[in-house]
Write an enzyme that holds these catalytic residues in place. Structure first.
Site, PDB file in Angstrom:
ATOM      1  N   ASP A 129      33.506  49.045  49.727  1.00 50.06           N
ATOM      2  CA  ASP A 129      33.570  48.671  51.265  1.00 50.06           C
ATOM      3  C   ASP A 129      33.137  49.452  51.906  1.00 50.06           C
ATOM      4  O   ASP A 129      34.005  50.750  52.071  1.00 50.06           O
ATOM      5  CB  ASP A 129      34.814  48.412  51.003  1.00 50.06           C
ATOM      6  CG  ASP A 129      35.234  46.948  52.020  1.00 50.06           C
ATOM      7  OD1 ASP A 129      33.987  46.748  53.125  1.00 50.06           O
ATOM      8  OD2 ASP A 129      35.873  46.705  51.661  1.00 50.06           O
ATOM      9  N   SER A 130      32.715  49.016  53.086  1.00 49.43           N
ATOM     10  CA  SER A 130      32.407  50.234  54.392  1.00 49.43           C
ATOM     11  C   SER A 130      33.270  50.495  55.089  1.00 49.43           C
ATOM     12  O   SER A 130      33.443  51.307  55.655  1.00 49.43           O
ATOM     13  CB  SER A 130      31.390  48.796  55.323  1.00 49.43           C
ATOM     14  OG  SER A 130      32.237  48.152  56.057  1.00 49.43           O
ATOM     15  N   GLY A 163      35.134  48.365  56.914  1.00 44.69           N
ATOM     16  CA  GLY A 163      35.409  47.328  58.268  1.00 44.69           C
ATOM     17  C   GLY A 163      36.603  46.195  58.173  1.00 44.69           C
ATOM     18  O   GLY A 163      37.284  46.181  58.988  1.00 44.69           O
ATOM     19  N   GLY A 206      34.452  37.304  55.543  1.00 38.95           N
ATOM     20  CA  GLY A 206      35.392  36.543  57.114  1.00 38.95           C
ATOM     21  C   GLY A 206      36.264  35.496  56.213  1.00 38.95           C
ATOM     22  O   GLY A 206      36.633  34.007  57.365  1.00 38.95           O
ATOM     23  N   ASP A 216      35.323  40.165  44.477  1.00 39.19           N
ATOM     24  CA  ASP A 216      36.512  41.642  43.546  1.00 39.19           C
ATOM     25  C   ASP A 216      37.513  41.707  44.570  1.00 39.19           C
ATOM     26  O   ASP A 216      38.067  40.255  45.026  1.00 39.19           O
ATOM     27  CB  ASP A 216      35.974  43.118  44.706  1.00 39.19           C
ATOM     28  CG  ASP A 216      36.291  42.870  46.259  1.00 39.19           C
ATOM     29  OD1 ASP A 216      37.561  43.468  46.069  1.00 39.19           O
ATOM     30  OD2 ASP A 216      35.320  42.263  46.326  1.00 39.19           O
ATOM     31  N   CYS A 250      45.719  34.865  24.759  1.00 42.34           N
ATOM     32  CA  CYS A 250      44.669  35.785  25.389  1.00 42.34           C
ATOM     33  C   CYS A 250      44.518  37.001  23.822  1.00 42.34           C
ATOM     34  O   CYS A 250      45.735  37.234  22.765  1.00 42.34           O
ATOM     35  CB  CYS A 250      45.464  37.162  26.343  1.00 42.34           C
ATOM     36  SG  CYS A 250      44.753  38.646  26.960  1.00 42.34           S
ATOM     37  N   CYS A 258      43.377  40.094  24.359  1.00 45.62           N
ATOM     38  CA  CYS A 258      44.201  42.061  24.813  1.00 45.62           C
ATOM     39  C   CYS A 258      44.774  42.610  23.936  1.00 45.62           C
ATOM     40  O   CYS A 258      45.776  41.959  23.526  1.00 45.62           O
ATOM     41  CB  CYS A 258      44.374  41.884  25.904  1.00 45.62           C
ATOM     42  SG  CYS A 258      46.148  41.584  26.490  1.00 45.62           S
ATOM     43  N   CYS A 265      48.785  41.860  24.617  1.00 45.93           N
ATOM     44  CA  CYS A 265      49.175  40.809  23.840  1.00 45.93           C
ATOM     45  C   CYS A 265      49.342  40.321  22.608  1.00 45.93           C
ATOM     46  O   CYS A 265      49.963  39.609  21.730  1.00 45.93           O
ATOM     47  CB  CYS A 265      48.200  39.203  24.583  1.00 45.93           C
ATOM     48  SG  CYS A 265      48.297  39.027  26.338  1.00 45.93           S
ATOM     49  N   HIS A 286      46.273  43.657  31.473  1.00 49.67           N
ATOM     50  CA  HIS A 286      46.137  42.560  30.709  1.00 49.67           C
ATOM     51  C   HIS A 286      45.189  41.107  31.855  1.00 49.67           C
ATOM     52  O   HIS A 286      44.763  40.656  31.616  1.00 49.67           O
ATOM     53  CB  HIS A 286      47.700  41.874  30.294  1.00 49.67           C
ATOM     54  CG  HIS A 286      47.309  39.904  30.239  1.00 49.67           C
ATOM     55  ND1 HIS A 286      47.388  39.702  29.509  1.00 49.67           N
ATOM     56  CD2 HIS A 286      47.980  39.409  31.504  1.00 49.67           C
ATOM     57  CE1 HIS A 286      47.301  38.792  29.511  1.00 49.67           C
ATOM     58  NE2 HIS A 286      48.036  38.151  30.662  1.00 49.67           N
TER      59      HIS A 286
END
Length: 380
Positions: A93-94, A96, A221, A271, A309, A311, A314, A340
């Site tokens: 990210d810049s 900003g 924005g 993100d 799940c 993972c 879990c 998780h």
């Protein structure tokens, strides 16, 4: 030369699509959720765990890395990838939005943003050209232009002024990026659409971003304090204005509802800090909605965080144990909960890609959200 972005399949019932981003550190399948590693690390998660989950790209932040550890350190390390030992792609990210959040400490001028460091109060200037140079030094696979983000509720005049500055900075950023690319830099620059919550300004900003012809375009924005229905309206409106052939990125969204809404509108990238931030507060995603592991009724609950799940958390740990870790303030709680939550969102997006390929995304979204409801008594 291989195209930067290739659309593989578009769902026949909506704007959702799958694709591939061809980047210096390997291909990235889209739609894609990117974990946020602001300071060169995704909080409470190792790079090995990120790779094991399957992430092909993460996000870091120019503003924070510029201030600490500083460009001299990262340059000596030969870039951000070797510095943090991450072998896959990085979007930066810049800065900003961080400058936007420091409103009392910054001044926006034509040449850039002058701000005081939140660390020591020192004064700095970030220009659109300088931000491109910083991200090039970092070795960013995707870098963002410097922009001016405005908060929910500002006037038309303020939003229009911010749009004008953002558009001017885009031209300057692109010129510098082209110079860097001519000298061997392989990272891609994304323009950012602003315009706040005024449709005419959104149209104008989208047209300027398309005209700049950067490899990709981000929608900025949004998710800045507006209600969910307003977010959905302006997301759909702005996405429809963007060139179909370019990847589209909505910045800062991380709830399953917002992610699925974005995918439906043809968004390819998103993100958010949410999965790791909420994980550190003892809140985790499940297919039945978010739950709080610190509740008293988890004390003797030896079921997994999410029975659906697969993972490692879990498979190997119970809600009762996670509650114990949280109550005793063990660092392991943040690590396991963050793992998780990231696995959950990665799986959600992977499943969404499969549904798009099979032309059933809208049904997938409806089925998921029907089950993803807040459980009774899940509060603090």
């Amino acid at each position: 030369m291989e195209p930067f972005f290739t659309i593989h399949h578009s769902d026949t019932s909506c704007s959702a699509r799958t694709g591939i981003l061809a980047l210096p550190h390997g291909p990235v399948s889209t739609p894609v959720f990117m974990p946020v590693g602001t300071n060169g690390t995704v909080k409470a998660i190792t790079v090995d765990d990120l790779s094991a989950i399957g992430f092909e790209i993460i996000l870091s932040n120019t503003y924070h890395l510029y201030l600490r550890p500083g460009l001299e350190v990262i340059s000596a390390a030969k870039g951000l990838h070797p510095f943090m030992n991450w072998q896959r792609n990085i979007l930066t990210d810049s800065g900003g939005f961080q400058v936007f959040s420091l409103a009392p400490f910054r001044k926006i001028r034509d040449q850039g943003v002058e701000f005081r460091s939140h660390l020591d109060g020192s004064t700095h200037l970030l220009s659109p050209e300088g931000v491109v140079e910083i991200q090039t030094l970092l070795g960013s696979d995707i870098q963002m232009q410097l922009d001016v983000c405005t908060k929910w509720g500002v006037s038309y005049k303020e939003a229009e002024n911010a749009l004008g500055i953002t558009a001017d900075w885009l031209k300057r950023a692109k010129q510098t990026w082209v110079e860097k690319a001519d000298n061997g830099y392989e990272g891609k620059l994304f323009a950012i659409v602003q315009g706040n919550f005024f449709k005419e300004l959104r149209e104008r900003s989208a047209a300027l971003a398309a005209e700049a012809d950067t490899p990709g375009i981000a929608i900025g924005g949004l998710s800045v304090g507006e209600e969910g229905d307003v977010f959905q309206e302006y997301l759909a409106y702005t996405a429809a204005l963007l060139p179909r052939e370019k990847p589209r990125y909505v910045m800062g969204i991380g709830t399953p509802q917002y992610i699925l809404e974005a995918i439906e509108q043809g968004i390819d990238m998103f993100d958010c800090v949410l999965p790791t931030r909420t994980g550190r507060t003892g809140r985790v995603f499940t297919r039945r909605g978010d739950i709080s592991i610190k509740r008293a009724d988890r004390e003797f609950d030896f079921s997994p965080l999410d029975p659906q799940c697969t993972c490692k958390v879990c498979r190997e740990y119970s809600r009762a144990y996670m509650r114990h870790l949280f109550k005793t303030q063990e660092i392991l709680c943040s690590m396991l909960a963050s793992y998780h939550n990231l696995y959950f969102l990665h799986s959600l997006v992977t499943d969404a890609r499969r549904a798009i390929e099979e032309n059933r995304f809208l049904q997938f979204k409806e089925d998921f959200l029907k089950q993803y409801t807040e459980l009774p008594g899940m509060g603090e």
